[in-house]
Enzyme design. Structure first.
Site, short mmCIF file in Angstrom:
data_model
loop_
_atom_site.label_atom_id
_atom_site.label_comp_id
_atom_site.label_asym_id
_atom_site.label_seq_id
_atom_site.Cartn_x
_atom_site.Cartn_y
_atom_site.Cartn_z
N ASP A 147 -4.87 -10.42 -7.68
CA ASP A 147 -5.32 -9.11 -8.83
C ASP A 147 -4.38 -8.41 -9.15
O ASP A 147 -4.41 -8.78 -10.45
CB ASP A 147 -6.09 -8.07 -8.68
N ARG B 14 0.82 3.67 -2.81
CA ARG B 14 0.23 5.28 -3.73
C ARG B 14 1.15 6.59 -2.92
O ARG B 14 1.30 7.85 -3.52
CB ARG B 14 -0.67 5.02 -2.14
N GLU C 86 0.36 -0.82 -0.33
CA GLU C 86 -0.02 0.08 0.20
C GLU C 86 1.08 1.40 -0.03
O GLU C 86 0.49 2.30 -0.83
CB GLU C 86 -1.18 0.19 1.41
N GLU D 118 -11.45 0.38 -10.36
CA GLU D 118 -11.38 -0.06 -10.87
C GLU D 118 -12.31 -0.39 -12.79
O GLU D 118 -12.00 -0.55 -13.53
CB GLU D 118 -11.54 -2.08 -10.98
C1 DMJ Z 1 -6.35 0.69 -5.61
O1 DMJ Z 1 -5.21 0.79 -3.99
C2 DMJ Z 1 -5.77 0.00 -6.42
O2 DMJ Z 1 -6.56 -0.07 -7.46
C3 DMJ Z 1 -5.31 -1.52 -5.66
O3 DMJ Z 1 -4.50 -1.73 -7.16
C4 DMJ Z 1 -6.76 -2.55 -5.85
N1 DMJ Z 1 -7.19 -0.94 -4.57
C5 DMJ Z 1 -7.38 -0.60 -4.76
C6 DMJ Z 1 -8.24 0.49 -5.29
O4 DMJ Z 1 -9.47 -0.21 -5.09
#
Ligand code: DMJ
Length: 666
Positions: free
Chosen positions: A421, A291, A287, A563
């Site tokens: 994912d 970010r 995270e 998404e």
């Molecule tokens: C975001 O932090 C990123 O897109 C991550 O890959 C998946 N989750 C969140 C948004 O849903």
């Protein structure tokens, strides 16, 4: 060019190769700069002195001539300007002036001479200032920035690494590095001028609407949570996850891209003066990487402002122990930003596969910028290790991996949703990041998409919506699809565009799957009375089913996730089918209607099935500003060169990185 004046003088002498020559040329320059009245006065006085000396010499015998050493010293000490008299004559004259007993000057003449000396001295003192050009780096004077670094201590936000032994970039090294990078590592992909602070006249009406949404969201953040991680816009409170201003950090490039100069000025100031990564907090490696590191790297590239490079290096170095402390090639999930201690999650021994495989674009970009391969080497090692592991099924990875053993947890669910994912997303994007030169990523990606098609894709009843389900425990099919899976149409479309020549069959098939899945993701929104997608949707497979989609009570929340609009952006750019913009517009309207907080901000909601009371969580996630609104803004842009997909690759948090020409760190 950079440095104090004395450094510059040293540089001049060294360059000339002959110190005495350079001394004289320097004196000559000073003489040339002297105002003409001073020149005339000096010449007159010197001539007068000469005349008197000659007269005096003629009238009375001179018993003791000054020694040359004395005369030289005098010349040096007084920094006399050069004149037309040859140096040895000059020395002699000066020596005579320094021996008042030898030259009977009256008091007025002596005072005039002394005044001239004083003025020359004063001018000499001022000279360094006149010579030193102010060097401006993106709004900051370089001198000021260096000073800030020097005066800070290890616990202030202005200093990275200074006084902190937990990280290997000490203060001196830090300063040296800064000069190197600022001079040599200019961002290579600063795009056309329209990228920077677009004026609103260049924006479509829909873009202007999205900008207003962003400003409203920003108001909520600013009023409830300035400097904190997340806003709770209804109660006007906040929470801290990492305690570093996460929403602000995630949102910077969005406001930059939208052209919000005023908002940006505040944020840039926060980054330069208040943002502090030296906090005693365990953060999630993934995270924080996507970010924070992602935002800093991106901002450095799109703005060219060196402050973001400093911050990127700082946070990158603080996160690195999660990789370097691990006993295997698999990173720990958490790392303390202050101490560098890294560990597995508190709730179990395993890391999430998507987390350890979705830090690669960022650390690779950090290596490309700094020319230090250590970051890229660390994350490439993770990728290659995961690729070498057994336990995969036709390119599909189980969702858990153990940092101590380096192995997948046996029997892990196979999914493209939560916990796996972005593994698939980054397979493609690593190939894209280095101009499609690293073929191993393409092979892994193609194999994985083949696995998705063979094992996870299904079709619902009665209408035949295409979904991507899961294999629970690696075996049992489940027609469950997380909203998170909706990144996949975008990734498939991007891959399809790039594969059109080399792999035309796959390119066509992937685009077809992308289109089908896109329709399903939109249906996940349309299927609810609020027009908002739930977090998870299930698909009916029974012959006699009446509805294709259904939602379980615990999955009815919507976290303002990006998404679907992310994929709509790719599908629009790649196919130009206007329906993708229409779908994006509908989704934006649903956010506006059901998640907007009147006083400022947007909120996640607990129940997308109740339009009268969607039941707000009172929380605005950072990715709403970092991703959701950015992709909506770009979806409605008429200008495909605005962050062109040929030049940029978005990280999984929507922070754009430049596409590098090769994988070489040099
Ligand atoms: C975001 O932090 C990123 O897109 C991550 O890959 C998946 N989750 C969140 C948004 O849903």
């Amino acid at each position: 060019m950079f440095g104090n004046s004395s450094n510059q003088y040293v540089a001049l002498n060294v360059a000339s190769g002959d110190p005495s020559k350079s001394k004289h040329s320097s004196l000559w320059r000073r003489w040339k700069r002297m105002p003409s009245f001073q020149k005339r006065a000096s010449i007159a006085i010197l001539l007068l002195v000469l005349l008197m000396a000659v007269v005096f010499y003629n009238k009375s015998a001179q018993p003791n001539k000054p020694s040359s050493s004395v005369s030289k010293k005098s010349n040096k000490d007084h920094n006399k300007p050069p004149n037309k008299i040859k140096s040895n004559e000059n020395e002699e004259v000066v020596a005579q002036v320094q021996h008042p007993g030898l030259v009977q000057l009256d008091d007025a003449k002596k005072k005039a001479l002394q005044d001239l000396e004083n003025r020359i001295q004063e001018d000499m003192k001022k000279e360094p200032e006149r010579r030193r050009p102010p060097k401006i780096i993106a709004g900051l004077r370089k001198e000021e920035k260096i000073d800030e670094d020097i005066v800070g201590d290890g616990d202030t936000q202005l200093v990275q690494g200074v006084g902190n032994n937990d990280f290997d970039d000490g203060a001196a090294e830090h300063l040296v590095e800064k000069n190197e990078y600022e001079e040599e590592d200019k961002p290579r992909h600063i795009p056309a001028p329209d990228f920077r602070f677009l004026s609103s006249v260049d924006q479509t009406e829909q873009q202007k609407f999205i900008v207003k949404m962003f400003q409203h969201a920003w108001k909520g953040y600013k009023e409830s949570a300035w400097g904190h991680d997340h806003a709770h816009p209804i109660s006007k409170t906040h929470d801290d996850w990492f305690g570093i201003g996460l929403t602000l950090i995630d949102a910077i490039d969005t406001m930059y891209i939208m052209g919000l100069e005023e908002e940006y000025a505040d944020v840039r100031d926060f980054v330069a003066t208040k943002m502090n990564f030296n906090v005693n907090v365990d953060v999630n490696l993934f995270e924080c990487t996507i970010r924070v590191l992602g935002s800093m790297l991106s901002m450095y590239q799109i703005s060219g402002d060196a402050i973001y490079l400093e911050k990127a290096k700082d946070i990158g170095n603080r996160l690195l122990p999660a990789l370097s402390m691990s006993v295997s090639a698999v990173p720990y999930s958490d790392v303390n930003l202050k101490t560098g201690n890294a560990r597995p999650p508190r709730w179990g021994p395993d890391s999430t596969v998507s987390e350890v495989t979705t830090i690669q674009l960022e650390f690779r970009e950090l290596s490309f910028i700094t020319k230090d391969p250590k970051y890229k080497d660390a994350v490439d090692r993770v990728s290659d290790h995961v690729a070498s592991l057994s336990g995969k099924k036709d390119g599909l990875v189980p969702m858990w991996i153990n940092a101590n053993t380096g192995l997948f947890r046996p029997g892990g669910t196979l999914t493209v949703g939560a916990r796996a994912d972005s593994y698939y997303e980054y397979l493609l994007k690593q190939w894209v990041q280095t101009s499609q030169t690293e073929q191993k990523y393409l092979h892994r990606y193609l194999e994985a998409v083949g696995g998705i098609k063979s094992h996870l894709v299904g079709h619902s009843m009665p209408s035949g919506f295409t979904y991507v389900g899961e294999l629970l425990g690696g075996i049992t099919p489940s027609a469950k699809m997380d909203h998170l899976v909706c990144f996949l149409p975008g990734t498939l479309a991007l891959g399809s565009k790039l594969l059109s020549e080399s792999h035309p069959k796959e390119s066509r098939e992937h685009l077809e799957l992308a289109r089908d899945l896109m329709a399903t993701c939109f249906e996940m929104y349309q299927n609810t009375p609020t027009g908002l997608s739930p977090e998870i949707t299930y698909f009916n497979l029974a012959e006699r089913a009446k509805e294709d989609l259904y939602i379980k009570p615990l999955d009815r929340h919507n976290l303002l996730r990006p998404e679907t609009v992310e994929s709509l952006f790719y599908l629009w750019r790649i196919t130009k089918d206007p329906k993708y913009r229409e779908w994006g517009w509908d989704i934006a309207q649903a956010f506006e209607k059901h998640t907007k907080v009147a006083s400022g901000g947007y909120t996640s909601v607990k129940n997308v099935m109740d339009p009268n009371n969607p039941n707000p969580f009172d929380k605005m996630e950072s990715f709403f500003l970092g991703e959701t609104l950015k992709y909506l803004f770009l979806l409605f842009s008429d200008d495909d060169s605005h962050i062109s997909l040929d030049e940029w690759v978005f990280n999984t948090e929507a922070h754009p990185f430049p596409i590098r020409s090769s994988a070489a760190v040099s």
